[in-house]
Design a protein around this motif. Structure first.
Motif, PDB file in Angstrom:
ATOM      1  N   LEU A   1      20.089 -31.263   2.004  1.00 34.73           N
ATOM      2  CA  LEU A   1      20.392 -32.668   1.763  1.00 34.73           C
ATOM      3  C   LEU A   1      19.183 -33.461   1.305  1.00 34.73           C
ATOM      4  O   LEU A   1      19.325 -34.553   0.742  1.00 34.73           O
TER       5      LEU A   1
ATOM      6  N   VAL B   1      24.963 -35.441  -2.752  1.00 32.90           N
ATOM      7  CA  VAL B   1      25.181 -35.738  -1.333  1.00 32.90           C
ATOM      8  C   VAL B   1      26.263 -36.805  -1.261  1.00 32.90           C
ATOM      9  O   VAL B   1      26.045 -37.963  -1.636  1.00 32.90           O
TER      10      VAL B   1
ATOM     11  N   SER C   1      30.380 -37.634   0.806  1.00 29.15           N
ATOM     12  CA  SER C   1      31.371 -37.216   1.802  1.00 29.15           C
ATOM     13  C   SER C   1      32.577 -38.130   1.733  1.00 29.15           C
ATOM     14  O   SER C   1      32.443 -39.355   1.789  1.00 29.15           O
TER      15      SER C   1
ATOM     16  N   PRO D   1      29.248 -32.032   1.214  1.00 29.39           N
ATOM     17  CA  PRO D   1      28.132 -31.234   0.706  1.00 29.39           C
ATOM     18  C   PRO D   1      27.998 -29.910   1.447  1.00 29.39           C
ATOM     19  O   PRO D   1      28.094 -29.861   2.680  1.00 29.39           O
TER      20      PRO D   1
ATOM     21  N   ARG E   1      25.593 -28.099  -2.980  1.00 33.52           N
ATOM     22  CA  ARG E   1      26.721 -28.288  -3.882  1.00 33.52           C
ATOM     23  C   ARG E   1      27.762 -29.160  -3.190  1.00 33.52           C
ATOM     24  O   ARG E   1      27.701 -29.370  -1.980  1.00 33.52           O
ATOM     25  N   LEU E   2      28.703 -29.650  -3.967  1.00 35.48           N
ATOM     26  CA  LEU E   2      29.752 -30.499  -3.417  1.00 35.48           C
ATOM     27  C   LEU E   2      31.078 -29.745  -3.487  1.00 35.48           C
ATOM     28  O   LEU E   2      31.588 -29.463  -4.576  1.00 35.48           O
TER      29      LEU E   2
END
Length: 795
Positions: free
Chosen positions: A39, A242, A244, A332, A336-337
């Protein structure tokens, strides 16, 4: 070899032994470290980086210029910032203009906030536009500090990104740079742009850049609704993705706003909002200096801004400029996402529920745990899920007892060791609970009970906050599948691999959320991130079990005392770590000149009230428990007998103050007569002292209503009208005075109370400068001087 039965008659799974278990736990801890490290922002690029890349060193030169001093909206310092921004953007070849306007926002029945704003707007034209891409940040600072992070960093990231865009191949779409004013005061610059600037007509896609701290990874924390397309573009382009979907759900539930909120509220815009949020102790304070800004955060912010702008600059913006069919779920994982459509949320949550149900049946069929015992384990699993976050919050209470000045802070200056201590407390609580019950209840029913709660939480979140369901559904599903395989195979290797895979899924899903939520919510509300940490530890119980002695004592021969000592060593290690990290944190985080105690203090003077009392003055603080310095001025709590901005209706700490020789604003009646059967009053309010940054016009009508109003030529929003009073807070008032017009329906007496506000307590009677190690707190009312008076406008 058949599975053996324990003394209680339950079939016990084969134990791989403590050494493999230790290796497994070390691997999972390594994965935790990797997940958190992934992160972190990258190292800043130097000033001689290639022209097509983002360089934090180049951007930091803009930060130093913009944050050379405090530059609140309406100040001469902010005018200089505006001039510098115009020069920079014009020098890059962009058509740059200043929008001088009046914005209005944060209005409700009976009140509104307004401001005179100077937005900097520049256009980088596209080759074949399908829409407009807006890059937005705010150029003003708070009253208490120069705003290097908030938001000189955002502005500078955009300036450096636009330089790289202008130097490269022309993009398909128009790029509009919007550097707003008065965001800190009332979001009024963004409102003025959305309401009246020609380039805002028709809307488009907005990328907004903010900061709520001085360091940490930039987090894409807010989106417009129906975000699947934009989230996909972000995931495809951002080098440091990063983000969410759970953060999006949380932010939508909070009362917080940024300029992005204004454009979303306009209805014609979609987009993404990004900010870095660690280092909250310096937020909005005099310590938000260029030298405190982490240039790694600036590099990551700019890398993402440039890459996503290039991606969206060449895409067809038509579909992205309107809300999509649903929101995506994303999070994350190791740089990667991971993302999938919202339509998959309920099937995943359902699969997790089904998985834990099948696990319970297989445990019963294999003789490992009866359904009743699994139900008992489920009930008992609720204990650490509740107790561990409460214990973590208790640690913060202990820290405040030791260091009372922490009480007014969201986070300490150096929170790292305390965060580790908080996680260790969570681990200790869960493991103490587990060590006490595993022999009596059994490891399998306790672990299965934890998975039941995870699956149930996944379903609840799918219903109320779909973007957060992944937090619980994935660990529950992975744990259930692993548990089924371990129970069916009854093989040491299978059990190890199953525990490793299930634990790895839990770690990569939950560990980043824990790491991001500690700075987002602060140790002051540490129970929230600690709850997520508790879910992670509960999900890891099958792996942790391998560190304990076998229930039948096979793995550690010898006496019961030896077995008991071995079992106590696991939670005992967590307790020792919690104590050690707390002690190191107390040693490392000490207040000093660079890391001061925050102190919030206001001076309020009422020059004339309706009851004839004059010259009443107070020292006021919004600190819940005033620190030693603030306590010199305040000695009780009350709501002030007259209203002042930022203080009205609040229970505040107060103390008597000597009335200073400060003149109240002058009210001049410009006109007063009937228009269309209603009374129309025009006044000019002129501050009589230098440095006034806000004016309040508090009009009250006895037996009538305020049906219309204008301030500086801008109509007050209709939602604020229709009451027997109207409170206008006007930021950055014109130097020559603020002209306002009120339309009143009714023939009762009208009174106008005016208040002006300036910054700086020096020179006030009884004020003593703060000692070294104490400084102004990061609030909009710190060191504010307020002076009021009432004018009777008659019938």
């Amino acid at each position: 070899m058949p599975a053996q039965r324990s003394r209680s008659g339950r079939r016990a799974a084969r134990q791989p032994g403590r050494l493999p278990g230790l290796i497994l736990v070390v691997l999972l801890l390594g994965l935790v470290a990797w997940s958190v490290a992934a992160l972190q922002p990258p190292q800043p690029l130097p000033a001689d980086a290639p022209a097509g890349e983002f360089s934090a060193a180049r951007a930091f030169e803009h930060v130093q210029q913009i944050a050379a001093q405090t530059h609140v909206a309406g100040s001469a310092a902010n005018d200089r910032v505006v001039e510098g921004l115009v020069d920079s953007l014009t020098g890059m070849g962009l058509d740059t203009r200043v929008q001088n306007a009046v914005g209005a926002w944060q209005y409700e029945a009976g009140s509104t906030e307004m401001a005179r704003v100077r937005n900097v707007v520049a256009v980088l034209p596209g080759s074949d536009p399908t829409g407009r891409l807006f890059l937005m940040a705010h150029h003003d600072s708070v009253e208490t500090g120069p705003g290097a992070a908030d938001d000189a960093a955002g502005v500078s990231a955009l300036l450096e990104s636009v330089r790289a865009l202008a130097a490269g191949t022309q993009l398909r779409n128009d790029v509009v740079v919007v550097l707003t004013d008065a965001e800190e005061a009332c979001l009024c610059g963004a409102e003025a742009f959305a309401a009246s600037h020609p380039l805002a007509a028709g809307g488009g896609v907005v990328l907004n850049f903010e900061a709520r701290g001085t360091s940490g990874p930039p987090i894409m924390f807010e989106t417009s609704r129906g975000n699947a397309g934009l989230a996909g573009a972000f995931a495809d382009a951002a080098p440091h993705p990063v983000a969410s979907s759970f953060a999006v759900e949380v932010y939508r539930a909070l009362p917080n706003d940024t300029d992005f909120s204004v454009l979303l509220g306009d209805g014609d815009f979609t987009g993404l909002n990004t900010a870095f949020i660690d280092g909250a102790a310096g937020y909005h304070t005099p310590q938000d200096l260029p030298e405190r800004l982490d240039q790694r955060s600036l590099q990551a912010l700019g890398d993402n801004a440039l890459a996503v702008a290039r991606e969206l600059g060449d895409r067809d913006l038509g579909p992205l400029s309107v809300a999509g069919a649903d929101d995506a779920s994303y999070f994350p994982v190791l740089g990667r996402l991971v993302r999938y459509p919202g339509s998959a949320v309920w099937p995943l949550a359902g699969a997790a529920l089904l998985g834990v149900a099948v696990l319970a049946l297989i445990l019963r069929r294999r003789g490992v745990s009866s359904l009743g015992r699994t139900a008992g384990g489920t009930a008992l699993a609720l204990v650490p899920i509740v107790a561990a976050p409460l214990a973590a919050q208790g640690l913060w209470s202990v820290l405040v007892l030791i260091r009372p000045d922490y009480g007014s802070m969201l986070d300490p200056w150096r929170p790292g060791w305390y965060r580790l201590a908080t996680v260790a407390v969570v681990v200790a609580v869960v493991l103490i609970w587990y060590a006490l019950l595993r022999r009596r209840i059994g490891a399998a029913p306790l672990a299965a009970g934890g998975l039941v709660w995870l699956a149930l939480l996944g379903a609840v979140l799918a219903a109320v906050a779909p973007g957060g369901s992944y937090l619980a559904a994935w660990p529950a599903l992975a744990g259930a599948v692993a548990g089924i395989l371990a129970a069916v195979a009854d093989n040491r290797v299978v059990r190890l691999v199953a525990a490793l895979v299930a634990g790895a899924v839990a770690v990569v899903v939950l560990a980043p959320t824990v790491a991001l939520f500690f700075p987002a919510l602060g140790l002051r509300t540490g129970a929230a991130p600690s709850f997520v940490a508790t879910l992670l530890v509960v999900a890891l119980l099958p792996a942790v079990e391998l560190l304990f002695t076998d229930p039948d004592g096979e793995s550690v021969p010898g006496s019961a005392a030896v077995r008991l000592l071995g079992s106590a060593a696991v939670p005992g290690t967590a307790v020792v770590l919690a104590v050690a990290c707390t002690a190191v944190g107390l040693s490392a985080d000490r207040f000093d000149a660079a890391h001061p105690v925050p102190s919030q203090l206001v001076y309020a003077l009422d020059r004339g009230a309706l009851d004839g009392d004059t010259g009443r003055a107070w020292w006021v603080s919004t600190e819940a428990d005033p620190g030693a310095y603030t306590a010199r001025y305040v000695d009780g709590r009350e709501s002030l007998p007259v209203d002042f901005p930022y203080l009205a209706g609040k229970d505040v700490a107060t103390g008597p103050a000597e009335a200073a020789d400060l003149p109240a604003p002058e009210v001049t009646r410009v006109s007063d007569g009937l228009v269309g059967g209603k009374r129309q009053i025009t006044v000019r309010v002129t501050p009589q002292r230098p440095g006034v940054r806000l004016l309040v016009l508090d009009l009250s009508v006895d037996g009538g209503t305020v049906t219309g109003a204008q301030a500086a030529g801008r109509a007050v929003p209709d939602l604020a009208l229709g009451e027997d009073h109207l409170w206008i807070t006007f930021h950055a008032p014109p130097a020559g005075g603020l002209q306002a017009m009120f339309t009143v329906d009714g023939d009762g007496p009208v009174d106008l109370r005016v208040i002006d506000g300036s910054d700086g307590l020096s020179g006030l009677p009884g004020f003593e400068p703060r000692p070294v190690g104490v400084d102004a707190a990061g609030t909009h009312s710190s060191d504010l001087v307020l002076v009021s008076a009432t004018t009777e406008l008659g019938r």
